[in-house]
Write a protein that holds these residues in place. Sequence first.
Motif, PDB file in Angstrom:
ATOM      1  N   PHE A  80      -1.752  -3.841  -0.863  1.00  0.00           N
ATOM      2  CA  PHE A  80      -2.909  -4.695  -0.557  1.00  0.00           C
ATOM      3  C   PHE A  80      -4.253  -4.144  -1.049  1.00  0.00           C
ATOM      4  CE2 PHE A  80       0.104  -5.740   2.946  1.00  0.00           C
ATOM      5  CZ  PHE A  80       0.222  -7.105   2.710  1.00  0.00           C
ATOM      6  N   LEU A  81      -4.372  -2.829  -1.120  1.00  0.00           N
ATOM      7  CA  LEU A  81      -5.690  -2.225  -1.347  1.00  0.00           C
ATOM      8  C   LEU A  81      -5.730  -1.274  -2.535  1.00  0.00           C
ATOM      9  CD1 LEU A  81      -6.432  -1.345   2.402  1.00  0.00           C
ATOM     10  CD2 LEU A  81      -7.393  -3.272   1.099  1.00  0.00           C
ATOM     11  N   TYR A  82      -4.864  -1.513  -3.519  1.00  0.00           N
ATOM     12  CA  TYR A  82      -4.815  -0.552  -4.623  1.00  0.00           C
ATOM     13  C   TYR A  82      -6.141  -0.490  -5.379  1.00  0.00           C
ATOM     14  CZ  TYR A  82      -3.584   1.935  -8.813  1.00  0.00           C
ATOM     15  OH  TYR A  82      -3.569   2.860  -9.830  1.00  0.00           O
ATOM     16  N   GLU A  83      -6.689  -1.627  -5.738  1.00  0.00           N
ATOM     17  CA  GLU A  83      -7.936  -1.634  -6.498  1.00  0.00           C
ATOM     18  C   GLU A  83      -9.106  -1.120  -5.661  1.00  0.00           C
ATOM     19  OE1 GLU A  83      -8.230  -2.148  -9.616  1.00  0.00           O
ATOM     20  OE2 GLU A  83      -6.161  -2.787  -9.956  1.00  0.00           O
ATOM     21  N   ALA A  84      -9.125  -1.449  -4.373  1.00  0.00           N
ATOM     22  CA  ALA A  84     -10.245  -1.077  -3.513  1.00  0.00           C
ATOM     23  C   ALA A  84     -10.190   0.388  -3.081  1.00  0.00           C
ATOM     24  CB  ALA A  84     -10.271  -1.973  -2.275  1.00  0.00           C
ATOM     25  N   ILE A  85      -8.980   0.874  -2.779  1.00  0.00           N
ATOM     26  CA  ILE A  85      -8.836   2.229  -2.252  1.00  0.00           C
ATOM     27  C   ILE A  85      -7.856   3.074  -3.057  1.00  0.00           C
ATOM     28  CG2 ILE A  85      -8.103   3.586  -0.237  1.00  0.00           C
ATOM     29  CD1 ILE A  85      -8.965   1.303   1.535  1.00  0.00           C
ATOM     30  N   GLY A  86      -6.747   2.468  -3.444  1.00  0.00           N
ATOM     31  CA  GLY A  86      -5.669   3.208  -4.077  1.00  0.00           C
ATOM     32  C   GLY A  86      -6.070   3.954  -5.329  1.00  0.00           C
ATOM     33  N   VAL A  87      -6.820   3.307  -6.213  1.00  0.00           N
ATOM     34  CA  VAL A  87      -7.226   3.948  -7.474  1.00  0.00           C
ATOM     35  C   VAL A  87      -8.042   5.197  -7.192  1.00  0.00           C
ATOM     36  CG1 VAL A  87      -8.585   3.692  -9.574  1.00  0.00           C
ATOM     37  CG2 VAL A  87      -7.174   1.793  -8.770  1.00  0.00           C
ATOM     38  N   TRP A  88      -9.031   5.064  -6.290  1.00  0.00           N
ATOM     39  CA  TRP A  88      -9.864   6.205  -5.944  1.00  0.00           C
ATOM     40  C   TRP A  88      -9.048   7.317  -5.300  1.00  0.00           C
ATOM     41  CZ3 TRP A  88     -10.607   8.346  -1.109  1.00  0.00           C
ATOM     42  CH2 TRP A  88     -11.557   9.374  -1.046  1.00  0.00           C
ATOM     43  N   LEU A  89      -8.134   6.938  -4.403  1.00  0.00           N
ATOM     44  CA  LEU A  89      -7.335   7.912  -3.679  1.00  0.00           C
ATOM     45  C   LEU A  89      -6.421   8.696  -4.621  1.00  0.00           C
ATOM     46  CD1 LEU A  89      -6.641   9.027  -0.922  1.00  0.00           C
ATOM     47  CD2 LEU A  89      -5.005   7.167  -0.628  1.00  0.00           C
ATOM     48  N   ILE A  90      -5.753   7.983  -5.507  1.00  0.00           N
ATOM     49  CA  ILE A  90      -4.882   8.641  -6.480  1.00  0.00           C
ATOM     50  C   ILE A  90      -5.688   9.617  -7.343  1.00  0.00           C
ATOM     51  CG2 ILE A  90      -3.502   8.247  -8.559  1.00  0.00           C
ATOM     52  CD1 ILE A  90      -1.966   7.570  -6.100  1.00  0.00           C
ATOM     53  N   GLY A  91      -6.884   9.201  -7.750  1.00  0.00           N
ATOM     54  CA  GLY A  91      -7.739  10.073  -8.546  1.00  0.00           C
ATOM     55  C   GLY A  91      -8.198  11.285  -7.767  1.00  0.00           C
ATOM     56  N   ALA A  92      -8.573  11.086  -6.500  1.00  0.00           N
ATOM     57  CA  ALA A  92      -9.042  12.193  -5.664  1.00  0.00           C
ATOM     58  C   ALA A  92      -7.947  13.221  -5.424  1.00  0.00           C
ATOM     59  CB  ALA A  92      -9.549  11.650  -4.324  1.00  0.00           C
ATOM     60  N   LEU A  93      -6.708  12.776  -5.415  1.00  0.00           N
ATOM     61  CA  LEU A  93      -5.575  13.677  -5.216  1.00  0.00           C
ATOM     62  C   LEU A  93      -5.109  14.326  -6.518  1.00  0.00           C
ATOM     63  CD1 LEU A  93      -3.508  11.445  -2.753  1.00  0.00           C
ATOM     64  CD2 LEU A  93      -4.677  13.587  -2.182  1.00  0.00           C
TER      65      LEU A  93
END
Length: 218
Positions: A80-93
Amino acid sequence: MLMKPLRGLYEWTMAKAAHPHAQGWLAFFCFIESSFFPIPPHPLLGLMCLAEPRRAVRFALIATAASVLGGLFGYFIGYFLYEAIGVWLIGALGLTESFPVAACYIREQGAAAVFLAAGTPIPFKLMTITAGFIEMNLVTFLLAALAGRALIFMVVGLLFQFFGAPIKSVIDKYLGTVTTIFVIVVVAGFVTIAQFGGGKSEGDPTDACAAVTSMDDI
């Protein structure tokens, strides 16, 4: 020289692991580790089992349940939230380059890929978010996650349940040696996984996943 601080850290963590709220902290860390937190909860589980071997299976069940729920949360982030949160989260990790590779393996191997990540040092959060993003069947995902997380946590719980006192005595007496062996085992695990992943035969579709660099390659 390292034994004194190592011993102090061991005793301090043992005290915290036996804290009245330790089970809540264990559940919390298992939940967030499966979806976005970078530090694994396995050391806390192990030390809690050392502190109270008779409750080891209970601790392992808590870890398994909380981890699968956290994995479900990661799945929903991807879905549900890949564009809103997922992209940033994957990058931060630091997992941006691994994301398309994970997507490829999940599409090719399905439950096996999730199970492998759930029971090995492969970042489980990467697989949970990716599974949601590619819309993997939810029931299949949950069953694979449950099997993998139960394997890695319940083995620890059962070992300490039945052999807790002897294991604790050995660690108390030979802390430095046990720490060295643990590090060697972890490194060997990473090497084995790397060799397993690189040992595919030519023409195997999963072998091509290792060369994937973007979602366009899938």
